[in-house]
Design a protein around this motif. Sequence first.
Motif, PDB file in Angstrom:
ATOM      1  N   GLN A 525      12.710 -56.132 -26.498  1.00 14.85           N
ATOM      2  CA  GLN A 525      11.347 -56.615 -26.238  1.00 14.85           C
ATOM      3  C   GLN A 525      11.375 -57.951 -25.493  1.00 14.85           C
ATOM      4  OE1 GLN A 525       9.078 -57.990 -29.642  1.00 14.85           O
ATOM      5  NE2 GLN A 525       7.166 -57.232 -28.776  1.00 14.85           N
ATOM      6  N   ALA A 526      12.261 -58.855 -25.927  1.00 15.18           N
ATOM      7  CA  ALA A 526      12.370 -60.148 -25.244  1.00 15.18           C
ATOM      8  C   ALA A 526      12.827 -59.972 -23.804  1.00 15.18           C
ATOM      9  CB  ALA A 526      13.351 -61.042 -26.005  1.00 15.18           C
ATOM     10  N   CYS A 528      12.340 -57.309 -21.915  1.00 12.40           N
ATOM     11  CA  CYS A 528      11.254 -56.699 -21.138  1.00 12.40           C
ATOM     12  C   CYS A 528      10.141 -57.707 -20.853  1.00 12.40           C
ATOM     13  CB  CYS A 528      10.693 -55.489 -21.882  1.00 12.40           C
ATOM     14  SG  CYS A 528      11.879 -54.149 -22.066  1.00 12.40           S
ATOM     15  N   LYS A 529       9.887 -58.614 -21.779  1.00 16.98           N
ATOM     16  CA  LYS A 529       8.854 -59.629 -21.558  1.00 16.98           C
ATOM     17  C   LYS A 529       9.187 -60.510 -20.368  1.00 16.98           C
ATOM     18  CE  LYS A 529       6.655 -60.293 -26.077  1.00 16.98           C
ATOM     19  NZ  LYS A 529       6.519 -61.201 -27.226  1.00 16.98           N
ATOM     20  N   ASP A 530      10.463 -60.764 -20.162  1.00 19.50           N
ATOM     21  CA  ASP A 530      10.884 -61.609 -19.051  1.00 19.50           C
ATOM     22  C   ASP A 530      10.867 -60.877 -17.720  1.00 19.50           C
ATOM     23  OD1 ASP A 530      11.230 -63.821 -20.621  1.00 19.50           O
ATOM     24  OD2 ASP A 530      13.323 -63.398 -21.067  1.00 19.50           O
ATOM     25  N   ASN A 531      10.622 -59.547 -17.768  1.00 17.72           N
ATOM     26  CA  ASN A 531      10.497 -58.745 -16.541  1.00 17.72           C
ATOM     27  C   ASN A 531      11.728 -58.858 -15.653  1.00 17.72           C
ATOM     28  OD1 ASN A 531       9.050 -56.914 -14.988  1.00 17.72           O
ATOM     29  ND2 ASN A 531       8.155 -58.502 -13.710  1.00 17.72           N
ATOM     30  N   GLY A 537       8.662 -52.982 -18.456  1.00 18.96           N
ATOM     31  CA  GLY A 537       7.621 -53.815 -19.042  1.00 18.96           C
ATOM     32  C   GLY A 537       6.819 -53.121 -20.116  1.00 18.96           C
ATOM     33  N   ALA A 540       7.532 -54.195 -23.614  1.00 21.95           N
ATOM     34  CA  ALA A 540       7.316 -55.593 -23.986  1.00 21.95           C
ATOM     35  C   ALA A 540       6.147 -55.753 -24.949  1.00 21.95           C
ATOM     36  CB  ALA A 540       7.066 -56.431 -22.723  1.00 21.95           C
ATOM     37  N   LYS A 541       5.278 -54.762 -25.014  1.00 24.02           N
ATOM     38  CA  LYS A 541       4.064 -54.866 -25.829  1.00 24.02           C
ATOM     39  C   LYS A 541       4.414 -54.903 -27.309  1.00 24.02           C
ATOM     40  CE  LYS A 541      -0.398 -52.590 -26.650  1.00 24.02           C
ATOM     41  NZ  LYS A 541      -1.155 -53.842 -26.597  1.00 24.02           N
ATOM     42  N   ASN A 547       3.730 -59.122 -33.993  1.00 25.28           N
ATOM     43  CA  ASN A 547       4.090 -58.703 -32.636  1.00 25.28           C
ATOM     44  C   ASN A 547       5.274 -57.732 -32.654  1.00 25.28           C
ATOM     45  OD1 ASN A 547       3.616 -58.752 -29.849  1.00 25.28           O
ATOM     46  ND2 ASN A 547       5.265 -60.231 -29.535  1.00 25.28           N
TER      47      ASN A 547
END
Length: 1096
Positions: A525-526, A528-531, A537, A540-541, A547
């Motif tokens: 997740q971390a 994917c959040k950074d793209n 992505g 990332a949700k 969360n």
Amino acid sequence: MSGQKPSLRSGGRFQVDVVTEASSTPSATAPPAPASTDESKPPEESKTRSRSVGFMDPGALGSAMDIGLPPDVFKEPDTTRSDSVSLHSTGTGHTHISDSHSNTYYMRTFGHNTIDAVPNIDFYRQTAAPFGEKLSRPSLSELHDELDKEPFEDGLANGEEPSAAEEAAAALAAKQGKGGLVKFGWVKGVLIRCMLNIWGVMLFIRMSWIVGQAGIGLTIAIILMATVVTTITGLSTSAIATNGFVRGGGAYYLISRSLGPEFGGSIGLIFAFANAVAVAMYVVGFAETVVEMLSDVDALMTDELNDIRIVGTLTVILLLGISVAGMEWEAKAQIVLLVILLGAIANYFIGSFMAIESKEPQGFFGYNTAIFLENLGPDFREDETFFSVFAIFFPAATGILAGANISGDLTDPQSAIPKGTLLAILITGITYVAVAISAGSCIVRDATGDHNDTVSDTVNCTDAACTLGYDFSICKEGGCQYGLMNDFQVMSLVSGFGPLISAGIFSATLSSALASLVSAPKVFQALCKDNIYPGLGVFAKGYGKNNEPLRGYVLTFFIGLAFILIAELNIIAPIISNFFLASYALINFSVFHSSLANSPGWRPSFKYYNMWVSLAGAILCVVVMFVINWWAALVTLLIVLALYIYVSYKKPDVNWGSSTQALIYNQALTHCQNLTGVEDHVKNFRPQCLVLVGYPNSRPALVQLVNSFTKNVGLMVCAHVKTLTRRPNFKELSQDHARCQRWLNKKRIKSFYTPVYTDSLRHGAQFLMQAVGLGRLKPNTLVMGYKNNWSEGDMRDLEIYIHTIHDAFDLQYGVVILRLQDGLDISHIQGQDELMSSNEKPPAGSKEAEVTVTLTKDSDSDTCPSKTTSNQSSPLILRETKIPLSLTDQRLLETSQQFKKKQGKGTIDVWWLFDDGGLTLLIPFLLTNRSKWGDCRIRVFIGGKINRIDHDRRAMATLLSRFRIDFSDIHVLGDINTKPKKHNKLTFKELIEPYRLKEDDMEQEAAERLKAQEPWRITDNELELYRAKTNRQIRLNELLKEHSSMAKLIVMSMPLARKGTVSSALYMCWLETLSKDLPPLLLVRGNHQSVLTFYS
């Protein structure tokens, strides 16, 4: 004093009530009241810029913590004073707070009201404050600018401020949102997780076998070696974790924020995958134990392999349910598993003191010195070695990042990660050593399990068992099923209650599987959040109050399930171990790299680390990777390298202040300083160009051409002289600078963008030529565009342009001027690049192409558009609008892109008429080294005499060959001194006519006065004095049209004009006459210092 409580009021930007200190003490129940405004007047600044907002009523907006203010704002003061707080919002997600001197937030010793802020932790946060807005200190301009200037450039529309109701609602929402968060301390969040992950099935079913193979001594050495690696990694993890606030993402977050997105992105992906597959490994280990127990009671459902798949699938579904239920349930499950595991370990040690005679035939005799001494040394069998046994044990020592992987769910990661991780390594290390010594002291290596194998021959029986009455010598021939070497379940035999060891095995496998099932989605997740990887992505949700990465849980579940169904993990297991080791290696390397970079930002509060120890730890991790499995290590390194190259190529738009950036800066600074101590040498000369280009996208042809001969060779600075009528705004300047530099980077032009603000082009150029550069990295060549519109504008602009050239020569610069017949400046055209940020979406239905805004063309001041105001450092977006262009503008646009494409076969004609040190020859040579110009050949044109053409050609050929410069032909211009054609002379006469002084037609005093007022005018005396030079320019233009009309580029020696003697208009007429109606022309004049040499 009045007891009325002040409330939040709306009004101007700022208003500060007068603060006075009274001598009386209020009652304990009465809140402090505002001081009377009659006793003193507020300072002038306060009257014009501030307003008071009192937060005296705890019920108005909740507690002090609810609004992010210091707690003492609401405490009863020791002495009577007025606590006055000023709060304002800028409308950009930032909230400024300023109050009086009456509490510790704004120190009362200041003695006056001010909007200047004292140090506050909230100013340094990167996340939002409880208001939902980031608190920020007043900007420099707010404190420093004149009072009649609007203090907040980016405030709320029409000067509005948020109402009290809005702020109260925001505070209440923040309070409710925070109430449900589940955060763990260092014991529950790190220590327990790490211990459960490190204590694996290895402790119960392989430790005894390792002792049998390696002996007690070497087993302790193996444990200590593994512990050294994990301890160094733990120290490195602690150092990184205490160097600033740690968010979720564990190993990925630590590595990416230290070494940058390239290493972080590559290791993050394989680390998440390794944890996902590790779920399958642990679940299959659990399933195998269950199926073995079913087999013992003849209760198999189908066959062993399919039973493993069935049990494994059911188990991973159960674990997924626990994980999805939330971190709180998962933590409770971990505690239950820990209790079972501790019970199993205690059960073993208790049982080891309970020697039972019925267990002796199976090799367990209780603690005995003879057994200890016999098992002290190694007895490697079946081709096992020290390193092969170490490779089997080492995975049991991994799992030290289990706590760090949920860093986002820890109350205080900076404190929890070091304490929990290092203590877990210590406890588990001691446990492994204790089990090794215990097992080696009370269990023999081989036993038959037969009560009848008692000692009959005391002569031939020398083993430790012989002294205890048993003869197991038959085991040397093989076939025995008991003892350290043969029975993996020997710990169950030793323990006080055998089934509890099975429960311990279940606990160890399930806890490790659960930890991996939680770690993998959190890390992913971390990532994917950074793209870092486009397309991921969607994972990332997060969901719920914590969360939770539910999509990541599902993905991890399916990956784990796939490998469970394969049920062949013997091949993948070494790769997974190597993935973890690669993560450890990079964490250790991160600490070494950060320390080596010597960045002021590297100051971890955990001090018990050493950069060289961390480097040794990184090397050890790589060595262990190859010891465990050499081919798996190679596969791991190749995967990391491939992902590193991919991320490097994609260049994600992130800036985390990595140690890589710090080290690059350090090295650049060191090399620059080293260069300053070295004298310039002609062999190392490089054209270092200061290009007066304005906005880079306004003259792309000039930028592209200069980039062609400076890229990876010399310095290129795109300079922008801005003539402004108002004082520039810092925010606009920084955004402008960022957009222009981003445009250069996007176009892959290796250049720096440097603006300067002044009253004229000449002064700006003077500033730039004197100040730009660092040590030896300083421009030596001024590059300009030809002023095509010189005859149409104000002649004072021409005077500035020509004097800029003179200034360059005065400062010993070379000068290069590019002329394209259609011009260079395209800033007025609709359809060229606009510098935009990616958050400005194109209108519906429009294509992503190119766009700009319309401005008046201004070649003199080097201006162009690019007035967007986004503060995002994002890639450019190009849009297309369907506005038709004139033929002239179409041709200009095509011309502006001509140096961007490959030139094809043709010639670069070098008219080296005057020796300027060789710059006129060096630039074409550098161009032909580029792939775009690689098919072009150099033709050299020189002046000469009719009767010496062959001699001059041979001399030039000799010189070029010594310079090692390839050429296709040399032309000697024997007719260079021939008089020009009459009609061309007439054309020149018409050209200069408007600029002549014509002093013979007026009185001398009037002529002198006019010349003083308009120094650019051409005198008759000057015209006569330089008649020969004028004719040469006309003649050269004729020869250029004759010989070089088809050239791809003409590089020509630029004529010089003596300063103070040749007027600006005459010099410009020479340049105009020389360069008109020709292919792209580069006028070059070096500083007459050699830039070429034929000496080695």
